[in-house]
Scaffold this active site. Structure first.
Site, PDB file in Angstrom:
ATOM      1  N   SER A 222      54.390  -4.661  49.460  1.00 37.75           N
ATOM      2  CA  SER A 222      54.025  -4.163  50.773  1.00 37.75           C
ATOM      3  C   SER A 222      54.978  -4.682  51.847  1.00 37.75           C
ATOM      4  O   SER A 222      56.176  -4.433  51.788  1.00 37.75           O
ATOM      5  CB  SER A 222      52.563  -4.519  51.074  1.00 37.75           C
ATOM      6  OG  SER A 222      52.101  -3.867  52.216  1.00 37.75           O
ATOM      7  N   ASP A 397      48.766   6.201  47.459  1.00 41.83           N
ATOM      8  CA  ASP A 397      48.958   5.176  48.476  1.00 41.83           C
ATOM      9  C   ASP A 397      49.254   5.834  49.817  1.00 41.83           C
ATOM     10  O   ASP A 397      50.310   6.436  50.009  1.00 41.83           O
ATOM     11  CB  ASP A 397      50.108   4.249  48.079  1.00 41.83           C
ATOM     12  CG  ASP A 397      50.226   3.026  48.976  1.00 41.83           C
ATOM     13  OD1 ASP A 397      49.616   3.026  50.058  1.00 41.83           O
ATOM     14  OD2 ASP A 397      50.916   2.069  48.581  1.00 41.83           O
ATOM     15  N   HIS A 424      47.410   1.225  47.137  1.00 38.40           N
ATOM     16  CA  HIS A 424      48.272   0.129  47.581  1.00 38.40           C
ATOM     17  C   HIS A 424      47.992  -1.179  46.826  1.00 38.40           C
ATOM     18  O   HIS A 424      48.870  -1.698  46.119  1.00 38.40           O
ATOM     19  CB  HIS A 424      48.069  -0.069  49.087  1.00 38.40           C
ATOM     20  CG  HIS A 424      49.215  -0.722  49.790  1.00 38.40           C
ATOM     21  ND1 HIS A 424      50.426  -0.097  49.958  1.00 38.40           N
ATOM     22  CD2 HIS A 424      49.333  -1.953  50.362  1.00 38.40           C
ATOM     23  CE1 HIS A 424      51.248  -0.908  50.620  1.00 38.40           C
ATOM     24  NE2 HIS A 424      50.603  -2.039  50.868  1.00 38.40           N
TER      25      HIS A 424
END
Length: 487
Positions: A222, A397, A424
């Site tokens: 991320s 995602d 995610h």
């Protein structure tokens, strides 16, 4: 919908949301302040009430299975060391001083389970891998899985890698500076720019100086990928130190949030976050709420929040994994770093922090704001990245627009792999990441790392709790008094 003369970029619905949101944040601040002065017996009372309410709604507690016992130990582990001890791994702690004076905590897993080392803080002669967490996280997210086979960090250790885990300034392991007190606003005056200019390159230089290796492999999750995109783009020499960059759930220019009110409000004026949350750390009350709520209730609250904000269903993460990992999900981060993300989303550009925020006119029926400003904020020149890049992204995602991302990256050195049905957080905590994610990471590492023949052909993982593990005599929250028949 009619425009208001004040805050003219907002609709009346946005304005109402701002007022209500500000009131709720103010109420939460007062409540958190009160909680900090409550005696433990009162906090325990609230915890017990939330537990009773939970079992009234879902049924009486049942005896725990072995997996539930492990889940409980992971949930209660107070820090990175205790998490590693649960599965029998020894770790090292290191501290990096950045060029602008922040002290960053680094964790290292240099040896396989049961492998003893006589000299700490020295070269292992193994290929080096560096793991970096996402927004509002710390290094614990890599080792709080209920099965070591699904932990990327533990798997890489067993394969013969020297594994290092980084931490951003301001989080649980990096809340110190030689210039600023963490209670001051100056300490929290940092954005993604500072991660890219200092935290990432300084951490990598330190690791290579200790390990005596010419380069390392970078695995980010991320925001940890955004920090690497940014750092590699503005530090050409850094590309020589990273032999491969593996991006899990890569983040560069997200389209926005699923919660339309929050999304439109923050895009209209990202700096409103300063008005709501101040200029220090964001959502610093989470640990207080965690101490009050029964673990399944806290887990349900996090799950509902993720679904509202990002439309993540979390079906690939088991209920027990949520109970184990969610207490380790949150760590301190600056409000400014979150404002930076909303600036990126607002302008649909992976740009540096904009200190001189300009008015952007909204165009009706346009998916994103657009318009003309007096200048263009500097963008991270990501097409200049030389290190090979491997993207692993979930097709469910909401924060990844792979086409936009590929357009901003060099075409000659990027490989993108789609993970069907993944959201995610699934990519680090999903039930099948040992089958769907980790093999791709290992293949990329073996292809690009220095002298891959030094690694093992397969990881010999041992499930379960280490026989040397001992429960901590202390407690971290009232939830630690949970009985063996809970959950």
């Amino acid at each position: 919908m009619a425009r208001l003369p004040f805050l003219g970029r907002l609709t009346s619905r946005d304005y109402i949301a701002l007022v209500v949101g500000g009131f709720l944040v103010f109420f939460e601040t007062i409540l958190t302040f009160v909680i900090s002065f409550l005696p433990k017996s009162v906090i325990q009372w609230f915890y017990d009430r939330s537990r009773n309410l939970f079992h009234f709604l879902v049924g009486p507690p049942l005896p725990k299975s072995d997996e539930q016992h492990i889940t409980e130990r992971i949930r209660r582990a107070e820090d990175f060391q205790r998490l590693c001890e649960i599965f029998g791994y020894e770790h090292e702690e290191h501290v990096v001083l950045t060029k602008d004076g922040y002290l960053l905590g680094l964790h290292r897993l240099p040896a396989k389970k049961g492998e003893r080392r006589s000299h700490f803080g020295t070269s292992t002669g193994k290929p080096v891998v560096y793991l970096h967490h996402g927004l509002l996280m710390n290094s614990e997210v890599w080792v709080c899985l209920t099965n070591p086979e699904r932990s990327l960090a533990f798997t890489l250790v067993e394969l013969g890698f020297d594994v290092w885990l980084g931490n951003n300034r301001g989080n649980k392991y990096s809340k110190k500076s030689i210039y600023h007190n963490p209670n001051s606003t100056k300490f929290w005056d940092y954005s993604i720019d500072d991660f890219a200019w200092h935290d990432i390159p300084d951490s990598i230089s330190y690791i290579l100086s200790v390990t005596k290796e010419p380069s390392l492999s970078y695995v980010g999750f991320s925001q940890g990928t955004a920090q690497a995109f940014a750092a590699l783009s503005i530090h050409p020499p850094l590309n020589e130190k990273i032999n491969v960059f593996i991006a899990l759930a890569p983040a560069m220019s997200p389209a926005g949030l699923a919660a339309s009110v929050v999304d439109s409000l923050m895009k209209a004026s990202p700096t409103l976050l300063f008005l709501i949350f101040g200029r220090k750390s964001i959502m610093s009350s989470v640990p207080a709420w965690q101490s009050l709520l029964y673990p399944p209730v806290f887990s349900a609250a996090i799950t509902s929040s993720l679904r509202w904000l990002f439309n993540w269903r979390s079906h690939n993460i088991s209920p027990l994994q949520k109970l184990a990992a969610f207490p380790h999900l949150y760590s301190y981060a600056s409000v400014k770093s979150v404002v930076h993300w909303f600036q990126i989303m607002r302008n649909a550009k992976f740009q540096m922090y904009d200190d001189d925020v300009q008015r952007v006119m909204l165009i009706r029926r346009a998916p994103r704001p657009s318009g003309v400003t007096a200048y263009a904020p500097a963008r991270f020149p990501t097409r200049n990245i030389v290190s090979p890049i491997v993207l692993l992204y979930g097709d469910q995602d909401s924060l990844v627009d792979i086409d936009v991302m590929l357009h901003e990256l060099p075409k000659h050195s990027v490989v993108a792999r789609r993970l069907h049905g993944y959201e995610h957080l699934d990519i680090i905590w999903g039930s099948n990441i040992h089958k769907d994610v980790i093999p791709h990471v290992v293949d990329a590492l073996r292809q690009y790392c220095v002298k891959p023949e030094r690694t093992e052909s397969e990881a010999k993982m041992t499930n379960g709790v280490s026989s040397d593990y001992e429960e901590s005599p202390g407690t971290t929250t009232p939830a630690d008094t949970i009985s063996v028949y809970d959950l």
